[in-house]
Design a protein around this motif. Structure first.
Motif, PDB file in Angstrom:
ATOM      1  N   ARG A 328      -8.885  28.924 102.391  1.00  0.00           N
ATOM      2  CA  ARG A 328     -10.077  28.816 101.555  1.00  0.00           C
ATOM      3  C   ARG A 328     -11.022  27.829 102.221  1.00  0.00           C
ATOM      4  O   ARG A 328     -10.649  27.138 103.163  1.00  0.00           O
ATOM      5  CB  ARG A 328      -9.727  28.352 100.149  1.00  0.00           C
ATOM      6  N   ARG A 362      -6.185  38.441 101.917  1.00  0.00           N
ATOM      7  CA  ARG A 362      -6.013  38.401 100.466  1.00  0.00           C
ATOM      8  C   ARG A 362      -6.312  37.012  99.892  1.00  0.00           C
ATOM      9  O   ARG A 362      -7.024  36.884  98.888  1.00  0.00           O
ATOM     10  CB  ARG A 362      -4.586  38.833 100.098  1.00  0.00           C
ATOM     11  N   TRP A 365      -9.965  36.310  99.537  1.00  0.00           N
ATOM     12  CA  TRP A 365     -10.650  37.100  98.518  1.00  0.00           C
ATOM     13  C   TRP A 365     -10.279  36.627  97.110  1.00  0.00           C
ATOM     14  O   TRP A 365     -11.122  36.654  96.203  1.00  0.00           O
ATOM     15  CB  TRP A 365     -10.343  38.582  98.691  1.00  0.00           C
ATOM     16  N   VAL A 366      -9.044  36.196  96.917  1.00  0.00           N
ATOM     17  CA  VAL A 366      -8.683  35.618  95.616  1.00  0.00           C
ATOM     18  C   VAL A 366      -9.555  34.395  95.347  1.00  0.00           C
ATOM     19  O   VAL A 366     -10.056  34.200  94.229  1.00  0.00           O
ATOM     20  CB  VAL A 366      -7.189  35.251  95.585  1.00  0.00           C
ATOM     21  N   TRP A 367      -9.748  33.594  96.364  1.00  0.00           N
ATOM     22  CA  TRP A 367     -10.591  32.397  96.240  1.00  0.00           C
ATOM     23  C   TRP A 367     -12.049  32.788  96.004  1.00  0.00           C
ATOM     24  O   TRP A 367     -12.708  32.242  95.111  1.00  0.00           O
ATOM     25  CB  TRP A 367     -10.440  31.566  97.524  1.00  0.00           C
ATOM     26  N   GLU A 370     -13.351  33.887  92.484  1.00  0.00           N
ATOM     27  CA  GLU A 370     -13.681  32.879  91.489  1.00  0.00           C
ATOM     28  C   GLU A 370     -15.168  32.555  91.475  1.00  0.00           C
ATOM     29  O   GLU A 370     -15.675  31.994  90.497  1.00  0.00           O
ATOM     30  CB  GLU A 370     -12.870  31.603  91.749  1.00  0.00           C
ATOM     31  N   PHE A 388     -10.540  44.221  93.778  1.00  0.00           N
ATOM     32  CA  PHE A 388     -10.115  42.885  93.358  1.00  0.00           C
ATOM     33  C   PHE A 388      -8.864  42.949  92.489  1.00  0.00           C
ATOM     34  O   PHE A 388      -8.042  42.039  92.512  1.00  0.00           O
ATOM     35  CB  PHE A 388     -11.247  42.171  92.616  1.00  0.00           C
ATOM     36  N   VAL A 391      -6.104  43.146  94.965  1.00  0.00           N
ATOM     37  CA  VAL A 391      -5.957  41.864  95.655  1.00  0.00           C
ATOM     38  C   VAL A 391      -5.307  40.824  94.752  1.00  0.00           C
ATOM     39  O   VAL A 391      -4.424  40.067  95.176  1.00  0.00           O
ATOM     40  CB  VAL A 391      -7.340  41.379  96.146  1.00  0.00           C
ATOM     41  N   ARG A 392      -5.713  40.802  93.498  1.00  0.00           N
ATOM     42  CA  ARG A 392      -5.167  39.813  92.565  1.00  0.00           C
ATOM     43  C   ARG A 392      -3.833  40.232  91.958  1.00  0.00           C
ATOM     44  O   ARG A 392      -3.196  39.452  91.263  1.00  0.00           O
ATOM     45  CB  ARG A 392      -6.176  39.586  91.431  1.00  0.00           C
ATOM     46  N   LYS A 393      -3.445  41.489  92.209  1.00  0.00           N
ATOM     47  CA  LYS A 393      -2.203  42.055  91.677  1.00  0.00           C
ATOM     48  C   LYS A 393      -2.202  42.128  90.154  1.00  0.00           C
ATOM     49  O   LYS A 393      -1.156  42.222  89.526  1.00  0.00           O
ATOM     50  CB  LYS A 393      -0.983  41.261  92.160  1.00  0.00           C
TER      51      LYS A 393
END
Length: 863
Positions: A328, A362, A365-367, A370, A388, A391-393
């Motif tokens: 990140r 991944r 992209w999770v970061w 937000e 997303f 990616v976030r499951k």
């Protein structure tokens, strides 16, 4: 001089030795210009006659401004912009010969010497002084105040106003090295900037740190004005991000994104763009940080088990630093219009490609999710919301996210089945990946001739779509695959080079397969290069056979000379080598101790000795001093920093059985290299060791230090052959207390393996790359040998490129044209040293500038 485009002026001066000045209406006196000449001569530079004539027409304020600009730029490139005062100011003449006795005196003074008391060494009174701020008491009869620049006890910088410190000795006058490097008058700064921007955009591999900084500087100063200069295709995705991410910082987002849309085609392009906009690295390698782990917890962790020996320093610590890679970065402000524009860009991509590309990074992209808030716009951008979710499951309502199989998952299944045909069926979709995995696919095919044929057929159909750097790498690699190597070396992606060695377990490839593939690659390379500007004559230095074509440039050290890793340079046997190290702690930063050492080995890499902070002089078996240290400074306070030097007498070392001398830079304690205010090192080749400690005229290499704590192995001197091997390699080392003794096993393993790796021909040389260009673009190729003699070979009537290349590679003196002479027409020159005057408008690559300024970089020949 106008203050506009200051960075552009500086980088064109560094890269092309060009100075841009409008003609004035005055005529400065000759005495004024002579002062300018003297000032430049201290750096080893001189003005061309036409530049001197132009500058003489400027008014005095403009002339002084240009003089200051030139001096500061060139001094920073060489390292002369910093103060260089070693611990022993009379170095090399007054370095204490007995390091152990000196250490004993320091320990006694530290523990037993008190203010106002007789000296514990000589018994005299009235000779001691209390130094600030360390409070050590030193005797001016036992420690030479005219020689020390810092506290003799702790080696930290002290208040030089103390009566202990005597005035600096006047340095002896050194000889003036010749010839000087020439600065010339530039025609048009905008034209030069346009050519450079286009060349950097067209690069086909990740740029070096120097090129990256210059690219961002050009974008930051020219801004939207450079958009018409951008080519239709920018091959390297990171360069797209560098360009438009930098523009995004300075320009209206709508205008930038409108121009960027034609070049951005994947989700990774988008996150790279945001990374550059946020001030992060577009390579998405992660940020390395250190977290303190309590000592009780650290004792139970396998990675720390070697730290806790009975006498270990770490037993007394409350915690141990743990290195972590964080995927990140600190996000720049994303306004609502910008967020919507980015989401709309993502929505325009193919949904499967979008999702798979986001899964490659991944954590990032999770970061980023937000900050983008994609589910607020899930009705407007449903493909982005779906991606997303994968990616976030999980979906926005907390339910498990959809399943998705990536390209690489399918490829791995084919590898596990040892199904080469299935592998290439997938790899055909991604030609670059096929080229990078060609060796692997051929090994999976094994003795199955049908499968091997399928692999080669697939590569033949895709070769035109493969990047030139990949093809050059394959061209050099494949002939070495007839036999197993002693070591297989990987170059992992990272911010610095950390070559990883393992035993080579790969089965050899068939000679017929190698020859067929090499012929295919050469045919494609010649076809590509023949599309570049044609010139009658090519002039090529044979010495470029020891200079490696740049690879993995992202990890190259920032340096005054862009010497590719693995290259070899001749070291004149008459010269004395002076290595230098300079570093500076940030203001209010931690005390940091870096050390410069030279380790010595025989022909079989058996350790012979060292010159370092714990052995200030290294003597040979005949008692002669082969290396001398200028002392060990243990801090580098802002803003002046600290410098260390080591002098190496190559001839004496060779006579005493030394074959290899390895320069070693250690982070002994304190901050990581990359967190310092600045840190650089290098070497000077001097005719004598007298004169100023740091003479910029004699600097042969200067490079920045990067990376975290550990050990840097920049170069190895082969004293038998008078060659310098540039390794530019980092090893992890310890958290602290790194020195040659703790790194000896790594040095004796890594250095010979790296030298053998590059000597095997596994990386193409600049000489052979220049021959490829000459065979494709020239009517005559002139080769200059190391003695300066020239021989030429002309293309036969009707001879094709492959035939001409074959004759060039078999080039013998008997085949040469008689007495080749350079004409007046522009030519192409690939030179080690630009020490020859060339016709105007020639295209010049030169490792080291001189009488002629280079117009292209090595990487431009790979485009």
């Amino acid at each position: 001089m106008s203050i506009n485009f200051k960075q552009t002026r500086a980088l064109l001066l560094r890269r092309q030795s060009s100075v841009f000045a409008e003609e004035g209406t005055e005529l400065q006196p000759e005495a004024c210009m002579q002062l300018f000449d003297i000032d430049l001569a201290t750096l080893g530079y001189a003005l061309s006659q036409r530049l001197r004539t132009r500058l003489q027409t400027l008014d005095l304020p403009s002339l002084l401004a240009i003089q200051e600009h030139i001096w500061k730029t060139l001094a920073a490139q060489l390292g002369a912009h910093r103060q260089h005062t070693p611990l022993f100011r009379r170095f090399p003449d007054r370095t204490p010969p007995d390091t152990v006795a000196l250490w004993q005196d320091r320990v006694l003074s530290h523990f037993m010497q008190a203010p106002g008391q007789p000296c514990v060494h000589c018994g005299r009174t009235g000779t001691t002084h209390v130094l600030k701020p360390c409070r050590h008491v030193v005797c001016d009869a036992c420690f030479d105040g005219a020689n020390y620049s810092a506290c003799p006890i702790c080696h930290r910088h002290a208040d030089r106003a103390s009566p202990f410190f005597l005035p600096d000795p006047a340095p002896a006058v050194g000889t003036v090295p010749e010839p000087r490097k020439l600065l010339d008058l530039g025609a048009s700064m905008d034209d030069a900037a346009q050519v450079l921007v286009r060349a950097l955009c067209e690069r086909k591999q990740a740029m070096s740190p120097v090129d990256t900084d210059d690219f961002k500087a050009l974008a930051g100063e020219y801004r939207l004005r450079l958009l018409p200069w951008i080519p239709e295709q920018i091959p390297v995705r990171e360069n797209i991000a560098l360009l438009f991410g930098t523009l995004l910082k300075h320009c209206e987002p709508a205008a930038v994104l409108a121009a960027a849309a034609a070049h951005i085609g994947t989700a990774t392009d988008v996150i790279r763009l945001i990374a550059v906009y946020s001030g992060a690295d577009p390579s998405l390698q992660g940020q390395r940080v250190f977290r303190e782990v309590p000592i009780e917890k650290a004792r139970g962790m396998a990675r720390f088990k070697t730290l806790f020996t009975p006498e270990s320093y770490w037993n007394r610590r409350a915690s141990v630093p743990l290195a972590l890679t964080i995927k990140r970065f600190k996000m720049a402000r994303l306004g609502r219009p910008l967020r919507r524009a980015l989401l709309a860009l993502l929505e325009s991509f193919d949904p499967d490609s979008l999702t798979e590309d986001m899964l490659r990074h991944r954590a990032y992209w999770v970061w980023l999710g937000e900050f983008l808030h994609p589910h607020e716009y899930r009705k407007r951008y449903p493909k982005v919301a779906f991606a997303f979710g994968v990616v976030r499951k999980k979906g926005p309502d907390g339910t498990p996210g959809p399943q998705f199989e990536t390209f690489y998952a399918g490829l791995e299944k084919a590898v596990m089945r040892k199904d080469a045909v299935a592998m290439v069926a997938l790899l055909r979709k991604r030609p670059g990946e096929l080229a990078r995995r060609l060796d692997h696919a051929l090994r999976v095919a094994g003795d199955d001739s049908a499968a091997a044929g399928a692999v080669l057929d697939a590569f033949a159909q895709c070769v035109a779509q493969c990047a030139t750097p990949v093809l050059l790498t394959l061209r050099a690699l494949l002939p070495t695959r007839l036999h197993a190597a002693q070591k297989r070396i990987y170059w992992p992606k990272g911010s610095v080079a950390t070559g990883f060695m393992v035993r080579d377990r790969r089965p050899p490839l068939a000679r017929q397969t190698i020859e067929a593939t090499v012929a295919l690659i050469e045919r494609e390379l010649l076809a590509r290069f023949s599309g570049k500007p044609q010139l009658d004559d090519f002039l090529i230095d044979a010495a470029l056979g020891d200079i490696v074509v740049p690879f993995n440039e992202r990890t190259a050290s920032r340096s005054a000379i862009e010497l590719p890793r693995g290259s070899v340079l001749a070291v004149p046997p008459a010269n004395k080598v002076r290595l230098f190290l300079h570093w500076c702690e940030p203001e209010n930063g931690h005390t940091t101790d870096l050390d410069l050492s030279v380790a010595f080995y025989d022909d079989d890499w058996h350790y012979l000795g060292v010159c370092s902070y714990y052995q200030l002089t290294c003597t040979g078996r005949d008692g002669s001093v082969i290396a001398t240290s200028a002392g060990d400074l243990t801090d580098a306070p802002f803003p002046n920093g600290a410098s260390e030097f080591v002098d190496l007498d190559c001839a004496l070392a060779r006579r005493n059985g030394v074959r290899y001398a390895v320069a070693v830079l250690n982070n002994y304690s304190g901050m990581a290299f990359e967190n310092l205010e600045h840190a650089f090192a290098g070497l000077m080749l001097r005719d004598e060791v007298q004169g100023e400690h740091f003479d910029p005229r004699t600097v042969a290499l200067r490079f920045d230090l990067a990376g975290a704590n550990g050990v840097f192995l920049p170069m190895v001197f082969d004293l038998r052959d008078d060659r310098l091997h540039w390794l530019d390699l980092y090893t992890s080392g310890e958290f602290a207390f790194n020195n040659v003794a703790t790194s000896n096993a790594d040095i004796a393993a890594v250095c010979p393996a790296m030298i053998a790796y590059f000597a095997s021909g596994i990386r193409m040389s600049m000489y052979h790359l220049a021959l490829l260009h000459g065979a494709a673009r020239a009517q005559r190729v002139i080769v200059r040998d190391e003695a300066g003699g020239m021989r030429a070979l002309s293309r036969h009537a009707g001879e094709d490129n492959a035939g001409f290349l074959g004759r060039l590679r078999r080039f013998a003196p008997d085949d040469a044209d008689s007495a080749p002479a350079l004409g007046a027409a522009p030519l192409f020159a690939a030179l080690l040293d630009a020490d020859i005057a060339l016709p105007a408008n020639s295209i010049v690559y030169a490792l080291r500038s001189g009488a002629t300024a280079p117009t292209i970089a090595a990487s431009d020949l790979i485009s």
